[in-house]
Design a protein around this motif. Sequence first.
Motif, mmCIF file in Angstrom:
data_model
loop_
_atom_site.group_PDB
_atom_site.id
_atom_site.type_symbol
_atom_site.label_atom_id
_atom_site.label_comp_id
_atom_site.label_asym_id
_atom_site.label_seq_id
_atom_site.Cartn_x
_atom_site.Cartn_y
_atom_site.Cartn_z
ATOM 1 N N ALA A 287 0.841 -1.192 0.000
ATOM 2 C CA ALA A 287 0.000 0.000 0.000
ATOM 3 C C ALA A 287 0.876 1.241 0.000
ATOM 4 C CB ALA A 287 -0.900 -0.017 1.234
ATOM 5 N N VAL A 288 0.320 2.347 -0.458
ATOM 6 C CA VAL A 288 1.069 3.600 -0.538
ATOM 7 C C VAL A 288 1.588 4.019 0.833
ATOM 8 C CG1 VAL A 288 0.862 6.058 -1.114
ATOM 9 C CG2 VAL A 288 -0.256 4.353 -2.535
ATOM 10 N N ASP A 289 0.797 3.746 1.906
ATOM 11 C CA ASP A 289 1.219 4.174 3.242
ATOM 12 C C ASP A 289 2.158 3.175 3.907
ATOM 13 O OD1 ASP A 289 -0.467 2.095 3.887
ATOM 14 O OD2 ASP A 289 -1.800 3.269 5.146
ATOM 15 N N GLY A 290 2.567 2.146 3.180
ATOM 16 C CA GLY A 290 3.486 1.166 3.731
ATOM 17 C C GLY A 290 2.799 0.022 4.451
ATOM 18 N N GLY A 291 1.467 0.060 4.538
ATOM 19 C CA GLY A 291 0.723 -1.006 5.204
ATOM 20 C C GLY A 291 0.571 -2.216 4.302
ATOM 21 N N SER A 292 -0.270 -3.132 4.717
ATOM 22 C CA SER A 292 -0.460 -4.380 3.969
ATOM 23 C C SER A 292 -1.398 -4.214 2.777
ATOM 24 C CB SER A 292 -1.037 -5.441 4.902
ATOM 25 O OG SER A 292 -2.375 -5.100 5.261
ATOM 26 N N GLY A 293 -2.181 -3.148 2.763
ATOM 27 C CA GLY A 293 -3.171 -2.970 1.704
ATOM 28 C C GLY A 293 -4.529 -3.524 2.093
ATOM 29 N N GLU A 294 -4.587 -4.254 3.201
ATOM 30 C CA GLU A 294 -5.841 -4.798 3.719
ATOM 31 C C GLU A 294 -6.544 -3.736 4.568
ATOM 32 O OE1 GLU A 294 -7.095 -7.980 3.190
ATOM 33 O OE2 GLU A 294 -5.449 -8.207 1.764
ATOM 34 N N ALA A 295 -7.853 -3.841 4.676
ATOM 35 C CA ALA A 295 -8.601 -2.918 5.524
ATOM 36 C C ALA A 295 -8.220 -3.162 6.979
ATOM 37 C CB ALA A 295 -10.096 -3.131 5.337
ATOM 38 N N GLN A 296 -7.966 -2.088 7.700
ATOM 39 C CA GLN A 296 -7.596 -2.200 9.110
ATOM 40 C C GLN A 296 -8.367 -1.165 9.907
ATOM 41 O OE1 GLN A 296 -3.372 -1.717 9.368
ATOM 42 N NE2 GLN A 296 -2.942 -3.549 8.166
ATOM 43 N N VAL A 297 -8.808 -1.568 11.100
ATOM 44 C CA VAL A 297 -9.532 -0.666 11.994
ATOM 45 C C VAL A 297 -8.918 -0.781 13.372
ATOM 46 C CG1 VAL A 297 -11.771 -0.179 13.048
ATOM 47 C CG2 VAL A 297 -11.666 -1.002 10.690
ATOM 48 N N LYS A 298 -8.670 0.346 14.003
ATOM 49 C CA LYS A 298 -8.172 0.357 15.379
ATOM 50 C C LYS A 298 -9.307 0.831 16.271
ATOM 51 C CE LYS A 298 -3.396 1.120 14.128
ATOM 52 N NZ LYS A 298 -2.226 1.962 14.237
ATOM 53 N N LEU A 299 -9.664 -0.002 17.243
ATOM 54 C CA LEU A 299 -10.749 0.327 18.157
ATOM 55 C C LEU A 299 -10.269 0.273 19.598
ATOM 56 C CD1 LEU A 299 -13.565 -1.925 16.652
ATOM 57 C CD2 LEU A 299 -13.391 0.545 16.470
ATOM 58 N N PRO A 300 -10.870 1.111 20.450
ATOM 59 C CA PRO A 300 -10.582 0.981 21.882
ATOM 60 C C PRO A 300 -11.082 -0.370 22.392
ATOM 61 C CG PRO A 300 -11.730 3.045 21.414
ATOM 62 C CD PRO A 300 -11.740 2.233 20.161
ATOM 63 N N THR A 301 -10.469 -0.886 23.421
ATOM 64 C CA THR A 301 -10.832 -2.197 23.980
ATOM 65 C C THR A 301 -12.307 -2.274 24.342
ATOM 66 O OG1 THR A 301 -8.601 -2.406 24.850
ATOM 67 C CG2 THR A 301 -10.232 -3.893 25.743
ATOM 68 N N ASP A 302 -12.865 -1.190 24.909
ATOM 69 C CA ASP A 302 -14.288 -1.198 25.272
ATOM 70 C C ASP A 302 -15.173 -1.426 24.053
ATOM 71 O OD1 ASP A 302 -13.567 -0.721 27.873
ATOM 72 O OD2 ASP A 302 -14.084 1.422 27.836
ATOM 73 N N ASP A 303 -14.817 -0.815 22.922
ATOM 74 C CA ASP A 303 -15.606 -0.999 21.705
ATOM 75 C C ASP A 303 -15.503 -2.423 21.190
ATOM 76 O OD1 ASP A 303 -16.344 1.640 21.860
ATOM 77 O OD2 ASP A 303 -15.094 2.319 20.190
ATOM 78 N N ILE A 304 -14.345 -3.026 21.326
ATOM 79 C CA ILE A 304 -14.170 -4.418 20.887
ATOM 80 C C ILE A 304 -15.069 -5.338 21.709
ATOM 81 C CG2 ILE A 304 -12.529 -6.343 20.772
ATOM 82 C CD1 ILE A 304 -10.361 -4.223 20.115
ATOM 83 N N ASP A 305 -15.144 -5.089 23.022
ATOM 84 C CA ASP A 305 -16.020 -5.899 23.875
ATOM 85 C C ASP A 305 -17.481 -5.761 23.457
ATOM 86 O OD1 ASP A 305 -13.795 -6.710 25.303
ATOM 87 O OD2 ASP A 305 -14.079 -5.216 26.897
ATOM 88 N N VAL A 306 -17.911 -4.548 23.146
ATOM 89 C CA VAL A 306 -19.295 -4.312 22.707
ATOM 90 C C VAL A 306 -19.550 -5.021 21.380
ATOM 91 C CG1 VAL A 306 -20.923 -2.553 21.907
ATOM 92 C CG2 VAL A 306 -19.554 -2.142 23.957
#
Length: 60
Positions: free
Chosen positions: A3-22
Motif C-alpha cells: 500500500a502507498v502508506d506502507g501497510g499491507s493494503g488490507e482494511a484495518q480498523v483500530k478500536l478501543p478495547t471497550d468498543d471491541i467488547d461491545v
Amino acid sequence: MFAVDGGSGEAQVKLPTDDIDVLKQMLVRTLSDPTSDPKTASELGLDPSRPKGASAVSKP
C-alpha cells in the motif's frame, strides 16, 4: 505489492478495547439460527380463505 502508506493494503480498523467488547457482544446477539424457519412477509399476509396462488392483497 504494498500500500502507498506502507501497510499491507488490507482494511484495518483500530478500536478501543471497550468498543471491541461491545462488538463481540453484538456478534453473539446477532448470530443467525440456521435451524429456524420463520414465516416470510408473504406467508404472513396469506389469506387461508383464498385459493392457493391468489393475491393476499385485498382489493377495494
